[in-house]
Structure formats: C-alpha cells, structure tokens
Enzyme design. Structure first.
Site: not given
Ligand code: CP
Ligand code: NVA
Length: 308
Positions: A106, A133, A136, A227, A267, A295
């Site tokens: 990430r 993502h 997701q 989101d 999400c 997930r």
């Molecule tokens: N939806 C998601 O990716 O959540 P986190 O940021 O908690 O991993």
């Molecule tokens: N768009 C959000 C998604 C979090 C799961 C971010 O990137 O923070």
C-alpha cells in the site's frame, strides 16, 4: 466450471491484470472459501506486507486470509524497516522477494508499486495506491453478486470522489460488462486513462456514465457506493473538499431516487454525515459490513491463485 488457474506467479497491480474469466474464477473461489466448500494449503508460504499508509481492513484481512490458508505474514512496517529510511525500491524488492513468496504493498504513487513489481521475482499485489484499489473492487463485486446472484441487471452508481476506489470499480465493472455511473463534483472526475480504457473494454460505450448530477445518477440504480471525500494523503484539502462535495452525501433523500431494492456499499473507513449519513450506514439496505468481510474471502482466493 471455473477455468484452469492462469494466475500463478502473476502480479495484481490493477483490476485490468485479470480477465473477465479470471475475475469470475476468483469470485467463485472466494464464495467457496466463504461457504467452507474448499480447503487450499499454503503451508510455509509467506506474504510480506508493506503499508506506507494506514490500514485496518486490508492489513487484517490479508493476515487472517494467509493464516486460514496455513501460511504466514510479515509486517514490513516502513518506520522500523529500512524502507522508511529511503532504501531504493529496486534493492528492497530484490531482497524481499528472496525471503517472501508474495508481497502486498500500500503506497502513494502507483509508479512505486510498478517499480516493486519490476524488481520483485515474486508476485506483487496492490493493497491500494493513489490510482487503484483492485482488491477492494473484487470484494465489492462479490458482495453485489451475493445480493443479485448475477451481474445482468446491475446498475452501480458511485457518488463521490473519482479516486482510487472509483477507478478500480470502473475497470472491474467494464470487464464484467456492468453499467457503472460516477457522480462527482466538477474537477473530481476519475482518471482520464482509466475512463479511456473502460470505454475500450465495453462493447457498448454508454455503459459508463460520468455526471455531476447525483440525483439523475441514482435513478434506476440498484447499487449505491461511496468513499471518503478526502483520501489518505489529502488531509490538507479537507476543508475545500467538504465544500466542493456539498450535495453528494448518500442520505435518505438521495436514495429515494434509486431502485427500491438498492443496496448501499462503502469501502470504509467512513466519515459519517459527510459522504454518507449514519442512518444509511446502519439501514437495512446497507451491505457495508458484509462487503468488509468479503475482503478476507476474496484475498484468500487471490492468494491461492497467485501462489499455486
Ligand atoms: N477499505 C480499506 O481498504 O480499508 P483499510 O484502509 O482499513 O484497509
Ligand atoms: N480513497 C480512500 C480509500 C480508503 C480505503 C483512500 O485512498 O484513502
């Protein structure tokens, strides 16, 4: 019958790294994991986790998925590893892929993820970048499939920022041939290359609609998705974005315009009463916590495919 697994040792950086058949295969496998109809052993396999941004769902669901498969994970916290010191990705990737069997990352720039994938000799999974993502999106489409049993009449409306989550939904939706509508304020449209790619994939161009009008976007929709307005790394834009997104909250008034059977997805994590009201998160139409659970099932399926 699912097609034979062609995903072994592949990277999963984008929703487009899977074909339609492969997405359906992963969803089918995830469903089998969820219903305990399958048991795959990944004993001695190790998943390395590099998280340059916070995470609850992605981190924990990967850890539990790996543990259920009999394998293990290593949390490569950038602040306690040499990653945070700025060791070049090409060095880190070559070293980690000699220890780990698969690496989930990430990070901010999608190009950094691609750099890891370039130098790693083991599969690299996108655990979220600023562009996509894709893990997701797989869980989202599993949740939608559970609800409607197929994708034939699904109209998915995403209301909010045309960011990573929306980009992966668009691409995965295009692969599956689903009508996807994005309602966002002007200036917050999804990535233009993602839109272009989706139009190329869709046989019928009118299956992807980008609009600045949330009310028309939810008419006839049976999945409403949102989101956060300010993603990780955009904390300093919060005040401006809260103003720009005024009118884009999923609330009681907005969902009155959608189909009666419409389900609500997010999400998570959410900012209650910004992009979605507390009432709607807790409502009967919400499948948000099923979606979060999925997930883990989807990641079990994905890891099994990449590591077999
Ligand atoms: N939806 C998601 O990716 O959540 P986190 O940021 O908690 O991993
Ligand atoms: N768009 C959000 C998604 C979090 C799961 C971010 O990137 O923070």
């Amino acid at each position: 019958m699912p097609k034979p697994n062609k995903l072994a040792n592949k990277n999963f950086l984008s929703s487009l790294d899977l074909s339609k058949e492969e997405v359906l295969h992963v969803l089918d496998l995830a469903n089998n994991f969820k219903n305990k109809k399958i048991n795959i052993d990944l004993k001695n396999k190790v998943l390395g986790l590099i998280f340059n941004k916070s995470s609850t769902r992605t981190r924990v669901s990967f850890q539990v998925a790996m543990s259920r498969l009999g394998g293990s994970t290593i949390d490569l916290n950038p602040t306690t590893s040499q990653i945070g010191r700025g060791e070049p990705i090409k060095d880190t990737a070559r070293v980690l892929s000699r220890y780990c069997d698969v690496i989930a990352i990430r990070t901010f720039h999608h190009s950094d993820l691609e750099e890891y994938a370039k130098w790693s000799t083991k599969p690299v999974i996108n655990a979220l970048t600023d562009l996509e993502h894709p893990c997701q999106a797989l869980a989202d489409f599993l949740t939608i499939h559970e609800e409607f049993l197929d994708f034939k009449d699904v109209v998915l409306t995403f209301i909010g920022d045309g960011n990573n989550v929306a980009n992966s939904l668009i691409l995965c939706g295009a692969l599956l041939g689903i009508e996807v509508r994005i309602a966002c304020p002007k200036g917050y449209e999804p990535n233009s290359l993602v839109i272009e790619k989706a139009y190329e994939i869709y046989k019928k161009k009118d299956l992807l609609k980008i609009t600045n009008d949330p009310i028309s976007a939810v008419r006839g929709a049976n999945v409403l998705y949102t989101d956060v307005w300010s993603s990780m790394g955009e904390e300093n834009q919060k005040e401006k974005k809260d103003k720009d997104f005024f009118g884009f909250t999923i609330d009681h008034n907005l969902i009155k315009n959608a189909n009666k059977d419409a389900i609500i997805l997010h999400c998570l994590p959410a900012y209650r009463d910004k992009e979605i009201t507390d009432e709607i998160i807790e409502s009967k139409s919400s499948r948000i916590f099923e979606q979060a659970e999925n997930r883990m099932h989807v990641q079990q399926a994905l890891l099994s495919c990449l590591l077999k």
